[in-house]
Scaffold this motif. Structure first.
Motif, PDB file in Angstrom:
ATOM      1  N   GLY A   1       0.797  -1.224   0.000  1.00 52.62           N
ATOM      2  CA  GLY A   1       0.000   0.000   0.000  1.00 52.62           C
ATOM      3  C   GLY A   1       0.825   1.266   0.000  1.00 52.62           C
ATOM      4  O   GLY A   1       0.285   2.364  -0.191  1.00 52.62           O
ATOM      5  N   LEU A   2       2.124   1.147   0.208  1.00 54.68           N
ATOM      6  CA  LEU A   2       3.015   2.309   0.235  1.00 54.68           C
ATOM      7  C   LEU A   2       3.603   2.543  -1.146  1.00 54.68           C
ATOM      8  O   LEU A   2       4.227   1.651  -1.716  1.00 54.68           O
ATOM      9  N   GLU A   3       3.430   3.727  -1.664  1.00 52.38           N
ATOM     10  CA  GLU A   3       3.996   4.062  -2.972  1.00 52.38           C
ATOM     11  C   GLU A   3       5.429   4.539  -2.769  1.00 52.38           C
ATOM     12  O   GLU A   3       5.727   5.734  -2.784  1.00 52.38           O
ATOM     13  N   LEU A   4       6.320   3.573  -2.583  1.00 51.13           N
ATOM     14  CA  LEU A   4       7.723   3.840  -2.336  1.00 51.13           C
ATOM     15  C   LEU A   4       8.575   2.989  -3.264  1.00 51.13           C
ATOM     16  O   LEU A   4       8.091   2.042  -3.886  1.00 51.13           O
ATOM     17  N   SER A   5       9.838   3.326  -3.341  1.00 52.34           N
ATOM     18  CA  SER A   5      10.767   2.486  -4.090  1.00 52.34           C
ATOM     19  C   SER A   5      10.898   1.137  -3.394  1.00 52.34           C
ATOM     20  O   SER A   5      10.542   0.988  -2.223  1.00 52.34           O
ATOM     21  N   ARG A   6      11.435   0.155  -4.106  1.00 54.08           N
ATOM     22  CA  ARG A   6      11.563  -1.173  -3.521  1.00 54.08           C
ATOM     23  C   ARG A   6      12.455  -1.157  -2.286  1.00 54.08           C
ATOM     24  O   ARG A   6      12.153  -1.798  -1.275  1.00 54.08           O
ATOM     25  N   ARG A   7      13.535  -0.421  -2.347  1.00 49.53           N
ATOM     26  CA  ARG A   7      14.427  -0.349  -1.189  1.00 49.53           C
ATOM     27  C   ARG A   7      13.718   0.233   0.015  1.00 49.53           C
ATOM     28  O   ARG A   7      13.825  -0.290   1.138  1.00 49.53           O
ATOM     29  N   ASN A   8      12.953   1.310  -0.183  1.00 50.88           N
ATOM     30  CA  ASN A   8      12.251   1.926   0.934  1.00 50.88           C
ATOM     31  C   ASN A   8      11.106   1.054   1.431  1.00 50.88           C
ATOM     32  O   ASN A   8      10.764   1.101   2.615  1.00 50.88           O
ATOM     33  N   ARG A   9      10.528   0.249   0.542  1.00 49.77           N
ATOM     34  CA  ARG A   9       9.511  -0.703   1.004  1.00 49.77           C
ATOM     35  C   ARG A   9      10.125  -1.770   1.900  1.00 49.77           C
ATOM     36  O   ARG A   9       9.498  -2.210   2.878  1.00 49.77           O
ATOM     37  N   VAL A  10      11.321  -2.189   1.582  1.00 53.06           N
ATOM     38  CA  VAL A  10      12.014  -3.156   2.438  1.00 53.06           C
ATOM     39  C   VAL A  10      12.274  -2.543   3.819  1.00 53.06           C
ATOM     40  O   VAL A  10      12.085  -3.196   4.855  1.00 53.06           O
ATOM     41  N   ILE A  11      12.707  -1.285   3.824  1.00 56.14           N
ATOM     42  CA  ILE A  11      12.915  -0.593   5.098  1.00 56.14           C
ATOM     43  C   ILE A  11      11.604  -0.511   5.884  1.00 56.14           C
ATOM     44  O   ILE A  11      11.580  -0.731   7.103  1.00 56.14           O
ATOM     45  N   ALA A  12      10.501  -0.228   5.186  1.00 53.78           N
ATOM     46  CA  ALA A  12       9.195  -0.167   5.837  1.00 53.78           C
ATOM     47  C   ALA A  12       8.830  -1.511   6.456  1.00 53.78           C
ATOM     48  O   ALA A  12       8.321  -1.570   7.590  1.00 53.78           O
ATOM     49  N   ALA A  13       9.091  -2.599   5.734  1.00 51.19           N
ATOM     50  CA  ALA A  13       8.793  -3.928   6.259  1.00 51.19           C
ATOM     51  C   ALA A  13       9.594  -4.215   7.522  1.00 51.19           C
ATOM     52  O   ALA A  13       9.068  -4.776   8.497  1.00 51.19           O
ATOM     53  N   VAL A  14      10.845  -3.817   7.519  1.00 52.93           N
ATOM     54  CA  VAL A  14      11.694  -4.032   8.693  1.00 52.93           C
ATOM     55  C   VAL A  14      11.161  -3.249   9.898  1.00 52.93           C
ATOM     56  O   VAL A  14      11.072  -3.772  11.019  1.00 52.93           O
ATOM     57  N   LEU A  15      10.787  -1.997   9.687  1.00 50.09           N
ATOM     58  CA  LEU A  15      10.259  -1.177  10.784  1.00 50.09           C
ATOM     59  C   LEU A  15       8.961  -1.759  11.333  1.00 50.09           C
ATOM     60  O   LEU A  15       8.746  -1.796  12.554  1.00 50.09           O
ATOM     61  N   LEU A  16       8.088  -2.205  10.441  1.00 45.36           N
ATOM     62  CA  LEU A  16       6.826  -2.806  10.885  1.00 45.36           C
ATOM     63  C   LEU A  16       7.075  -4.083  11.680  1.00 45.36           C
ATOM     64  O   LEU A  16       6.422  -4.332  12.704  1.00 45.36           O
ATOM     65  N   LEU A  17       8.013  -4.894  11.225  1.00 50.87           N
ATOM     66  CA  LEU A  17       8.326  -6.133  11.944  1.00 50.87           C
ATOM     67  C   LEU A  17       8.934  -5.846  13.307  1.00 50.87           C
ATOM     68  O   LEU A  17       8.699  -6.590  14.274  1.00 50.87           O
ATOM     69  N   LEU A  18       9.706  -4.768  13.426  1.00 50.14           N
ATOM     70  CA  LEU A  18      10.271  -4.412  14.719  1.00 50.14           C
ATOM     71  C   LEU A  18       9.178  -4.054  15.722  1.00 50.14           C
ATOM     72  O   LEU A  18       9.323  -4.310  16.927  1.00 50.14           O
ATOM     73  N   VAL A  19       8.087  -3.469  15.243  1.00 52.73           N
ATOM     74  CA  VAL A  19       6.958  -3.180  16.126  1.00 52.73           C
ATOM     75  C   VAL A  19       6.198  -4.453  16.456  1.00 52.73           C
ATOM     76  O   VAL A  19       5.931  -4.769  17.624  1.00 52.73           O
ATOM     77  N   MET A  20       5.835  -5.222  15.421  1.00 51.92           N
ATOM     78  CA  MET A  20       5.001  -6.406  15.641  1.00 51.92           C
ATOM     79  C   MET A  20       5.732  -7.476  16.447  1.00 51.92           C
ATOM     80  O   MET A  20       5.106  -8.234  17.196  1.00 51.92           O
ATOM     81  N   ALA A  21       7.044  -7.579  16.291  1.00 53.96           N
ATOM     82  CA  ALA A  21       7.818  -8.595  17.004  1.00 53.96           C
ATOM     83  C   ALA A  21       8.385  -8.085  18.318  1.00 53.96           C
ATOM     84  O   ALA A  21       9.107  -8.820  19.005  1.00 53.96           O
ATOM     85  N   ASP A  22       8.066  -6.852  18.678  1.00 61.26           N
ATOM     86  CA  ASP A  22       8.583  -6.295  19.922  1.00 61.26           C
ATOM     87  C   ASP A  22       8.155  -7.144  21.114  1.00 61.26           C
ATOM     88  O   ASP A  22       7.024  -7.636  21.178  1.00 61.26           O
ATOM     89  N   SER A  23       9.045  -7.300  22.060  1.00 57.76           N
ATOM     90  CA  SER A  23       8.787  -8.164  23.213  1.00 57.76           C
ATOM     91  C   SER A  23       7.586  -7.718  24.039  1.00 57.76           C
ATOM     92  O   SER A  23       6.992  -8.530  24.750  1.00 57.76           O
ATOM     93  N   ALA A  24       7.215  -6.446  23.959  1.00 58.60           N
ATOM     94  CA  ALA A  24       6.054  -5.967  24.708  1.00 58.60           C
ATOM     95  C   ALA A  24       4.743  -6.473  24.128  1.00 58.60           C
ATOM     96  O   ALA A  24       3.733  -6.561  24.841  1.00 58.60           O
TER      97      ALA A  24
END
Length: 485
Positions: A119-142
């Motif tokens: 859903g993000l209109e970003l370059s492929r590299r920036n989409r990968v960065i977005a995926a990493v940031l989202l996973l850091l939230v979803m996988a956070d120990s809290a």
């Protein structure tokens, strides 16, 4: 281009699922222990663990239990039911196997991350960065442990992520809009109905749908799909809430009891003055710091003499007339929010060999930083919200409204949930404020992503294509001119 995006999205899903499953199972499974509320969801499945001190360890397998009845409403029950059926198909003798539930939730989270990235209109590299940031939230120990638990917070986290991804996809054109609408419906039904607190999402969800505007969409093309999503989610939520205790009304007196005797009259401030302001007698001091279910105040004659004062109206009047004390309670709520981890809920099974209530800290990026700054409370939380809100306003002004819509959808829910839990629940503040902290972190991620450069949209390339049409027309007209010799 569409096939390339689909392949990219599938790749994000597979890699995200792999990361989440490793996070879940290696080197040993992690979950969240039952704080005593799990029976409300286990009742419908016919399962309940005989241990009374279940908060010390995670029980990954719940066998058959005695019949019980609960009118508690939570979409977590849908995930539990599916996990129960799938577990039996896989040969599990348990009524509910949390390993199966955790795997199902990992699939949903991975799907939410992949859909959000698409859903993000970003370059492929920036989409990968977005995926990493989202996973850091979803996988956070809290947060991650709740995906394998008998508590309802996990459904709230999953639903909010799916809603955010669906709303972003609905801002795109073509078939993406319809995939986004389907995802939004699923996410909204899960997220809105996760807990009584998440019903606060309803007005914000309506506003978010009203602000969706794909490029070039006008009139019916813009409104028909969001209206259809709203009708389906509204009808579904009404049907779900009518099946039990709407907004969990049976706990209202218990919540007000804890607000009065844990938050307001806590024994650390002017107790006599606070009791007098609430219209309570001095004998009410014996209830300070006690729990509703442990103290059974409804059996006490003194309590029944002032029971009518344990009400929302009385509490609201106290807050309105005591702004300083109210601010102190909000400060404590902010400290609870940033603390992130309830200290008495363990993360491991007893067989893992850890002490009682041992917790895991494999992915502490966001919650670890917030816990370090927790003593600051409102002095950190409010500026953080303001900074995130400024990024949302900037997104609207820079014609990146889809980021602004999602940022404010999450941010306003976080602020509303913060006030609701800090002022209206009074007990287990750290756990109850997780639904404040999670959307706060998620809103911050989308605020950061709104600063990333976006590829030029197709509409911006349409103007230069008009020139060749004029040349063809002139070439067509030339033979009609008389020849000059």
């Amino acid at each position: 281009m569409r096939s390339r995006e689909l392949r990219f999205g599938l790749g994000v899903f597979v890699l995200s699922l792999g990361v989440l499953l490793l996070r879940f199972l290696v080197p040993r499974p992690v979950g969240m222990a039952d704080n005593g509320d799990g029976w409300r969801l286990l009742c419908d499945l016919g399962g309940r663990h005989p241990e009374l001190k279940s908060e010390f360890y995670v029980h990954f397998s719940y066998g058959p239990g005695s019949a019980c009845k609960s009118d508690y409403i939570s979409s977590q029950a849908w995930l539990d039911w599916f996990a129960s059926k799938l577990g039996k198909v896989l040969g599990s003798p348990a009524e509910l196997n949390l390993l199966v539930l955790g795997a199902i939730t990992c699939v949903l989270v991975a799907a939410g991350v992949a859909a959000t990235v698409l859903g993000l209109e970003l370059s492929r590299r920036n989409r990968v960065i977005a995926a990493v940031l989202l996973l850091l939230v979803m996988a956070d120990s809290a947060f991650f442990g709740y995906f394998a638990s008998v508590l309802s917070e996990g459904a709230g986290f999953v639903g909010i992520l799916l809603m955010a991804g669906g709303l972003l996809l609905m801002n795109r054109t073509g078939a993406w809009r319809y995939w986004g609408a389907a995802l939004t419906v699923v996410g909204a039904l899960i997220g809105i109905n996760a807990k009584s607190q998440t019903l606060l999402l309803i007005p914000l969800f309506v506003l978010a749908l009203a602000l969706i505007r794909p490029l070039g969409a006008r009139g019916r093309a813009r409104w028909l799909l969001p209206l259809g999503v709203l009708l389906i989610v509204g009808a579904g939520t009404a049907a779900v809430q009518s099946q039990g205790d709407p907004a969990n009304a049976e706990y209202r007196e218990a919540n007000m009891y804890h607000v009065v005797f844990d938050s307001i009259v806590d024994g650390k401030h002017d107790t006599d003055a606070d009791l007098a302001a609430l219209g309570l007698p001095p004998s009410a001091k014996k209830f300070i710091g006690t729990g509703w279910w442990a103290a059974s105040p409804w059996t006490d004659a003194d309590y029944n003499g002032f029971r009518d004062k344990i009400s929302r109206r009385n509490v609201v009047q106290y807050y309105a007339s005591h702004p300083t004390r109210t601010l102190q309670i909000l400060q404590q709520g902010a400290v609870d929010t940033l603390t992130a981890r309830p200290s008495r809920l363990g993360s491991f099974a007893e067989s893992a060999g850890f002490p009682q209530m041992a917790q895991e800290y494999r992915v502490p990026v966001f919650s670890g930083l917030s816990a370090l700054a927790a003593p600051l409370g409102l002095f950190l939380l409010v500026p953080f919200w303001l900074l995130t809100g400024w990024a949302g306003v900037r997104a609207f002004r820079r014609r990146a409204r889809e980021y602004g819509v999602v940022v404010f959808f999450l941010l306003l829910f976080a602020v509303g949930q913060f006030g609701l839990s800090a002022l209206g629940e009074g007990v287990e503040g750290v756990k109850h404020q997780l639904l404040t902290l999670f959307p706060t972190f998620l809103a911050f991620v989308f605020a950061v992503l709104s600063f990333f450069p976006r590829p030029a949209r197709p509409a911006e390339k349409a103007a230069p294509e008009e020139e060749p049409a004029t040349e063809v027309f002139q070439a067509f007209k030339e033979p009609e001119q008389p020849a000059v010799r």
